[in-house]
Design a protein around this motif. Structure first.
Motif, PDB file in Angstrom:
ATOM      1  N   ARG A  35       0.847  -1.131   0.047  1.00  0.00           N
ATOM      2  CA  ARG A  35       0.209   0.017   0.119  1.00  0.00           C
ATOM      3  C   ARG A  35       0.911   1.309   0.015  1.00  0.00           C
ATOM      4  N   GLN A  79       2.104   2.238 -10.570  1.00  0.00           N
ATOM      5  CA  GLN A  79       0.683   1.245 -10.920  1.00  0.00           C
ATOM      6  C   GLN A  79       1.344   0.142 -11.709  1.00  0.00           C
ATOM      7  N   SER A  96      -0.840  -3.149  -3.930  1.00  0.00           N
ATOM      8  CA  SER A  96      -2.340  -3.552  -3.587  1.00  0.00           C
ATOM      9  C   SER A  96      -3.198  -2.493  -3.602  1.00  0.00           C
ATOM     10  N   GLN A  97      -2.770  -0.959  -3.282  1.00  0.00           N
ATOM     11  CA  GLN A  97      -3.343   0.068  -3.245  1.00  0.00           C
ATOM     12  C   GLN A  97      -2.375   1.357  -3.425  1.00  0.00           C
ATOM     13  N   ILE A 107      -2.768   5.273  -2.458  1.00  0.00           N
ATOM     14  CA  ILE A 107      -3.515   6.254  -1.831  1.00  0.00           C
ATOM     15  C   ILE A 107      -2.840   7.692  -2.261  1.00  0.00           C
ATOM     16  N   VAL A 113      -5.525  -2.014  -9.718  1.00  0.00           N
ATOM     17  CA  VAL A 113      -4.850  -1.191  -8.431  1.00  0.00           C
ATOM     18  C   VAL A 113      -6.007  -0.585  -7.778  1.00  0.00           C
ATOM     19  N   ALA A 114      -6.372  -0.824  -6.411  1.00  0.00           N
ATOM     20  CA  ALA A 114      -7.257  -0.036  -5.687  1.00  0.00           C
ATOM     21  C   ALA A 114      -6.557   1.194  -5.616  1.00  0.00           C
ATOM     22  N   VAL A 115      -7.489   2.493  -5.796  1.00  0.00           N
ATOM     23  CA  VAL A 115      -7.060   3.650  -5.708  1.00  0.00           C
ATOM     24  C   VAL A 115      -7.894   4.396  -4.822  1.00  0.00           C
ATOM     25  N   ASN A 116      -7.408   5.001  -3.883  1.00  0.00           N
ATOM     26  CA  ASN A 116      -8.278   6.077  -2.719  1.00  0.00           C
ATOM     27  C   ASN A 116      -7.592   7.395  -2.898  1.00  0.00           C
TER      28      ASN A 116
END
Length: 88
Positions: free
Chosen positions: A21, A40, A45-46, A48, A71-74
């Motif tokens: 992360r 990316q 995994s993420q 931020i 890819v999880a993106v916040n």
């Protein structure tokens, strides 16, 4: 650049970021967004993303989603000099 291109060891880079992360501050800027694009590709995994530019973050997140890389993106609109915002 007036020098030889740097040869990067892709295997070592992938092992450093794969499944991790990763927080990128200044993510919507020119350098930050390029860092995000390159990260990316290394299988975190993420991601931020933090920046003060709501529009810039929106545009970058849309670009990442459209790239089809999973890819999880916040994204968070915040000023990194604001301790209470960073804590939350």
């Amino acid at each position: 650049l007036g020098r030889e291109s740097i040869k990067m060891d892709e295997g070592s880079i992938i092992s450093e970021f794969l499944g991790k992360r990763i927080l990128v501050t200044g993510a919507a800027g020119s350098i930050g967004s390029e860092i995000v694009r390159q990260l990316q590709s290394y299988g975190p995994s993420q991601l931020i993303l933090v920046d003060q530019s709501e529009t810039g973050l929106f545009d970058l997140e849309a670009e990442l989603v459209n790239s089809k890389k999973i890819v999880a993106v916040n994204s968070y609109v915040a000023d990194v000099t604001n301790p209470s915002k960073m804590e939350s």
